[in-house]
Design a protein around this motif. Sequence first.
Motif, PDB file in Angstrom:
ATOM      1  N   ASN A 169      37.876  -8.725  91.456  1.00 15.86           N
ATOM      2  CA  ASN A 169      38.268  -8.393  93.120  1.00 15.86           C
ATOM      3  C   ASN A 169      37.564  -6.792  92.692  1.00 15.86           C
ATOM      4  N   GLY A 170      37.183  -5.705  93.540  1.00 13.43           N
ATOM      5  CA  GLY A 170      36.368  -4.659  93.970  1.00 13.43           C
ATOM      6  C   GLY A 170      36.630  -3.563  93.563  1.00 13.43           C
ATOM      7  N   ILE A 171      36.742  -3.570  91.600  1.00 15.66           N
ATOM      8  CA  ILE A 171      38.097  -1.964  91.039  1.00 15.66           C
ATOM      9  C   ILE A 171      36.040  -1.674  91.082  1.00 15.66           C
ATOM     10  N   SER A 172      36.094  -0.420  91.665  1.00 23.64           N
ATOM     11  CA  SER A 172      34.927   0.099  90.905  1.00 23.64           C
ATOM     12  C   SER A 172      34.518   1.410  89.784  1.00 23.64           C
ATOM     13  N   SER A 173      36.218   2.186  89.574  1.00 23.37           N
ATOM     14  CA  SER A 173      35.917   3.143  89.266  1.00 23.37           C
ATOM     15  C   SER A 173      37.038   3.115  87.227  1.00 23.37           C
ATOM     16  N   LEU A 174      36.016   3.665  86.736  1.00 27.15           N
ATOM     17  CA  LEU A 174      37.300   3.069  85.462  1.00 27.15           C
ATOM     18  C   LEU A 174      38.607   4.260  85.424  1.00 27.15           C
ATOM     19  N   GLN A 175      38.112   5.110  86.654  1.00 28.65           N
ATOM     20  CA  GLN A 175      39.265   6.545  87.076  1.00 28.65           C
ATOM     21  C   GLN A 175      40.720   5.830  87.627  1.00 28.65           C
ATOM     22  N   TYR A 194      31.873   0.090  79.198  1.00 28.62           N
ATOM     23  CA  TYR A 194      33.363   0.064  79.827  1.00 28.62           C
ATOM     24  C   TYR A 194      34.548  -1.021  78.519  1.00 28.62           C
ATOM     25  N   ARG A 195      34.025  -1.810  77.798  1.00 27.51           N
ATOM     26  CA  ARG A 195      35.301  -1.834  76.711  1.00 27.51           C
ATOM     27  C   ARG A 195      35.624  -0.951  76.306  1.00 27.51           C
ATOM     28  N   LEU A 196      34.973  -0.366  75.711  1.00 33.69           N
ATOM     29  CA  LEU A 196      35.417   0.851  74.325  1.00 33.69           C
ATOM     30  C   LEU A 196      36.043   2.217  75.560  1.00 33.69           C
ATOM     31  N   GLU A 197      35.186   2.479  76.896  1.00 34.52           N
ATOM     32  CA  GLU A 197      36.325   3.186  77.926  1.00 34.52           C
ATOM     33  C   GLU A 197      37.392   2.932  78.170  1.00 34.52           C
ATOM     34  N   VAL A 198      37.352   1.883  78.019  1.00 30.95           N
ATOM     35  CA  VAL A 198      39.188   1.186  78.475  1.00 30.95           C
ATOM     36  C   VAL A 198      39.777   1.145  77.574  1.00 30.95           C
ATOM     37  N   LEU A 199      39.252   1.019  76.514  1.00 31.36           N
ATOM     38  CA  LEU A 199      40.109   1.365  75.527  1.00 31.36           C
ATOM     39  C   LEU A 199      40.823   2.516  74.617  1.00 31.36           C
ATOM     40  N   VAL A 200      39.574   3.154  75.345  1.00 32.90           N
ATOM     41  CA  VAL A 200      40.276   5.045  75.948  1.00 32.90           C
ATOM     42  C   VAL A 200      41.133   5.682  76.014  1.00 32.90           C
ATOM     43  N   LEU A 201      40.521   4.663  77.397  1.00 37.22           N
ATOM     44  CA  LEU A 201      42.420   5.307  78.766  1.00 37.22           C
ATOM     45  C   LEU A 201      43.027   4.184  78.443  1.00 37.22           C
ATOM     46  N   LEU A 202      43.649   2.980  77.422  1.00 40.00           N
ATOM     47  CA  LEU A 202      44.627   2.307  77.376  1.00 40.00           C
ATOM     48  C   LEU A 202      44.461   2.018  75.965  1.00 40.00           C
ATOM     49  N   PRO A 203      45.490   3.016  74.780  1.00 42.84           N
ATOM     50  CA  PRO A 203      45.229   2.592  73.398  1.00 42.84           C
ATOM     51  C   PRO A 203      45.542   1.406  72.669  1.00 42.84           C
ATOM     52  N   HIS A 204      46.894   1.282  74.023  1.00 40.45           N
ATOM     53  CA  HIS A 204      47.648   0.098  72.933  1.00 40.45           C
ATOM     54  C   HIS A 204      46.894  -1.324  73.778  1.00 40.45           C
ATOM     55  N   LEU A 205      46.605  -1.986  74.656  1.00 37.20           N
ATOM     56  CA  LEU A 205      46.080  -2.942  75.122  1.00 37.20           C
ATOM     57  C   LEU A 205      45.172  -3.397  73.284  1.00 37.20           C
TER      58      LEU A 205
END
Length: 332
Positions: free
Chosen positions: A249-255, A282-293
């Motif tokens: 898709n076109g998702i550009s921001s981790l926000q 990127y991977r680490l930042e997503v896990l910071v945001l979504l700890p239950h993944l």
Amino acid sequence: MEGEELDGEEYSLQEEGEEGEEEEEGKKALSEEEEVPAPCPLTEEALKEGLSLLSKTGNGLAHAYVKFEAKYKDLTDISLLESFIHLRYVDLSENKLQDLSPLRSLTYLLWLKVDRNLLTSACMQELPYLQIISFAHNRIKDMEGITHPRLANLNLKGNKIQTALGLSHGQLFSLQILELRENRLESTAGLSLPKLKNLYLAQNAIRSLEGLEGLGQLTTLHLRDNQLETLDGFCSSMKCLQYLNLRSNGISSLQEVAKLQVLPMLQALVLLDNPCSDEPDYRLEVLVLLPHLQRLDKELVEQDERAEANEIRQRRREEKETVGFLQGDATE
């Protein structure tokens, strides 16, 4: 020669050639769209050949064939099936059907497959026991007239559907699996079905997520190969969603990814081939945001990754609290 302008005669010939090609392409598209197949009715011979599975009738007092298959026969007319009221399983794929009205008398029908025909509508007489239908790769443009009360699995892959707003929510209270890949949807509006568990929307043109709040039992959502740039539309009422595919898709921001924090049960997320997946760490930042993944981009989350993400999250929280405390002191 290179750099020379075409003289008037050459230019007009080229122009005529291009116009001719465009006209030919237009005619081809029109002929495909308005194809009128040569009449080819179902014959007694093909009927006998396609019947199978002898079974007791509904009242248990007699036996009848309950399965019929006729594929790759260029059929345009299935009127002969009208009197075979005990049929439960029918496969008419790879024909040239434009009309399914002869099936209205098949009130015991449980399973219907009519892939790769010339159907422009999925509208049918309501069939009380029908549970599975596949209309894949036809020319269907809307979702109106699908009202079978026991329908659990509906496949409309590879059609020309632009909106789901005509879906009969009041009648489709048993629908659990909806396949809408390779259509022309631009929004998810109209897909709010209370019992839906699996929703496949890959390869559409979806730009906005609307009406998702009614999908309280949805566990799997595929949105790969769409045109999403934001992730507004997800909500906490989607309390069963576990798997979400947002690849390409076109998702550009981790926000934007942070907006997925409202999904309490999200365990697997795919974000590959979005601009945000190129961001540093990127991977680490997503896990910071979504700890239950449990799984990100189809790879399991390792224990050390989770520990590092937890550490970063805790440190940032403490820093934020410190900044808040200092700002509070400054205002006193």
